[in-house]
Motif scaffolding. Structure first.
Motif, PDB file in Angstrom:
ATOM      1  N   ALA A 138     -30.600  12.135 -24.605  1.00  0.00           N
ATOM      2  CA  ALA A 138     -30.279  12.325 -26.029  1.00  0.00           C
ATOM      3  C   ALA A 138     -31.536  12.621 -26.836  1.00  0.00           C
ATOM      4  O   ALA A 138     -31.524  13.466 -27.737  1.00  0.00           O
ATOM      5  CB  ALA A 138     -29.591  11.075 -26.570  1.00  0.00           C
ATOM      6  N   ARG A 139     -32.630  11.957 -26.527  1.00  0.00           N
ATOM      7  CA  ARG A 139     -33.884  12.188 -27.255  1.00  0.00           C
ATOM      8  C   ARG A 139     -34.464  13.580 -26.990  1.00  0.00           C
ATOM      9  O   ARG A 139     -35.289  14.064 -27.749  1.00  0.00           O
ATOM     10  CB  ARG A 139     -34.920  11.135 -26.884  1.00  0.00           C
ATOM     11  CG  ARG A 139     -34.592   9.769 -27.409  1.00  0.00           C
ATOM     12  CD  ARG A 139     -35.600   8.735 -26.911  1.00  0.00           C
ATOM     13  NE  ARG A 139     -35.200   7.395 -27.277  1.00  0.00           N
ATOM     14  CZ  ARG A 139     -35.577   6.788 -28.390  1.00  0.00           C
ATOM     15  NH1 ARG A 139     -36.358   7.412 -29.242  1.00  0.00           N
ATOM     16  NH2 ARG A 139     -35.173   5.565 -28.659  1.00  0.00           N
ATOM     17  N   ASN A 140     -34.042  14.213 -25.903  1.00  0.00           N
ATOM     18  CA  ASN A 140     -34.545  15.528 -25.546  1.00  0.00           C
ATOM     19  C   ASN A 140     -33.501  16.634 -25.726  1.00  0.00           C
ATOM     20  O   ASN A 140     -33.594  17.689 -25.113  1.00  0.00           O
ATOM     21  CB  ASN A 140     -35.047  15.511 -24.101  1.00  0.00           C
ATOM     22  CG  ASN A 140     -36.339  14.752 -23.981  1.00  0.00           C
ATOM     23  OD1 ASN A 140     -37.388  15.251 -24.330  1.00  0.00           O
ATOM     24  ND2 ASN A 140     -36.251  13.500 -23.531  1.00  0.00           N
ATOM     25  N   THR A 141     -32.506  16.354 -26.545  1.00  0.00           N
ATOM     26  CA  THR A 141     -31.459  17.319 -26.845  1.00  0.00           C
ATOM     27  C   THR A 141     -31.396  17.535 -28.352  1.00  0.00           C
ATOM     28  O   THR A 141     -31.457  16.558 -29.109  1.00  0.00           O
ATOM     29  CB  THR A 141     -30.088  16.826 -26.328  1.00  0.00           C
ATOM     30  OG1 THR A 141     -30.185  16.578 -24.925  1.00  0.00           O
ATOM     31  CG2 THR A 141     -28.999  17.822 -26.586  1.00  0.00           C
ATOM     32  N   SER A 142     -31.311  18.774 -28.759  1.00  0.00           N
ATOM     33  CA  SER A 142     -31.240  19.069 -30.187  1.00  0.00           C
ATOM     34  C   SER A 142     -30.356  20.297 -30.402  1.00  0.00           C
ATOM     35  O   SER A 142     -29.845  20.890 -29.462  1.00  0.00           O
ATOM     36  CB  SER A 142     -32.638  19.328 -30.748  1.00  0.00           C
ATOM     37  OG  SER A 142     -33.229  20.434 -30.090  1.00  0.00           O
ATOM     38  N   PHE A 143     -30.179  20.671 -31.647  1.00  0.00           N
ATOM     39  CA  PHE A 143     -29.427  21.863 -31.988  1.00  0.00           C
ATOM     40  C   PHE A 143     -30.388  23.022 -32.190  1.00  0.00           C
ATOM     41  O   PHE A 143     -31.476  22.852 -32.737  1.00  0.00           O
ATOM     42  CB  PHE A 143     -28.622  21.653 -33.286  1.00  0.00           C
ATOM     43  CG  PHE A 143     -27.461  20.724 -33.095  1.00  0.00           C
ATOM     44  CD1 PHE A 143     -26.320  21.155 -32.428  1.00  0.00           C
ATOM     45  CD2 PHE A 143     -27.487  19.438 -33.593  1.00  0.00           C
ATOM     46  CE1 PHE A 143     -25.238  20.296 -32.248  1.00  0.00           C
ATOM     47  CE2 PHE A 143     -26.423  18.584 -33.427  1.00  0.00           C
ATOM     48  CZ  PHE A 143     -25.292  19.009 -32.758  1.00  0.00           C
ATOM     49  N   VAL A 144     -29.999  24.211 -31.739  1.00  0.00           N
ATOM     50  CA  VAL A 144     -30.826  25.405 -31.891  1.00  0.00           C
ATOM     51  C   VAL A 144     -30.802  25.863 -33.334  1.00  0.00           C
ATOM     52  O   VAL A 144     -31.830  26.160 -33.933  1.00  0.00           O
ATOM     53  CB  VAL A 144     -30.351  26.545 -30.945  1.00  0.00           C
ATOM     54  CG1 VAL A 144     -31.094  27.825 -31.248  1.00  0.00           C
ATOM     55  CG2 VAL A 144     -30.519  26.132 -29.511  1.00  0.00           C
TER      56      VAL A 144
END
Length: 106
Positions: free
Chosen positions: A99-105
């Motif tokens: 989760a800490r390494n996932t984001s929205f483009v």
């Protein structure tokens, strides 16, 4: 595809690609006797996340195998020191790292 607030959520990855990435990850893990498992995990998880769109916003995975490997070593040591008790938290720690390494483009 469900729409929430006029925005779509969907997954645009294909079955053949998933099978290919999963087999490649498994082969890499087996050949390296598990040492490259964090790399295989990042590779497959990154593929899944990079093909996911939530409410019209594409997701992006930016974690690295090196980062996960350093956490992996720390988690392994904590599991050994606590005689396996810390192992109960490993799946939670891994999900937190994802989760800490996932984001929205966008």
């Amino acid at each position: 595809m469900e729409m929430k607030n006029g925005r779509q959520s969907f997954f645009d990855g294909g079955l053949i690609s998933l099978i290919g990435w999963s087999i490649l990850g498994g082969v890499i893990t087996i050949i390296t006797f598990g040492i490259c498992y964090p790399w295989a995990l990042c590779m497959v998880y990154g593929w899944k996340i990079n093909h996911t769109v939530i409410e019209g916003r594409r997701m992006q995975f930016h974690g690295s195998a090196f980062s996960l490997f350093s956490h992996w070593i720390k988690w392994l040591l904590l599991t050994l020191i606590t005689l396996g008790i810390y192992g109960f938290w490993l799946s939670i720690k891994l999900e937190d790292w994802k989760a800490r390494n996932t984001s929205f483009v966008n």
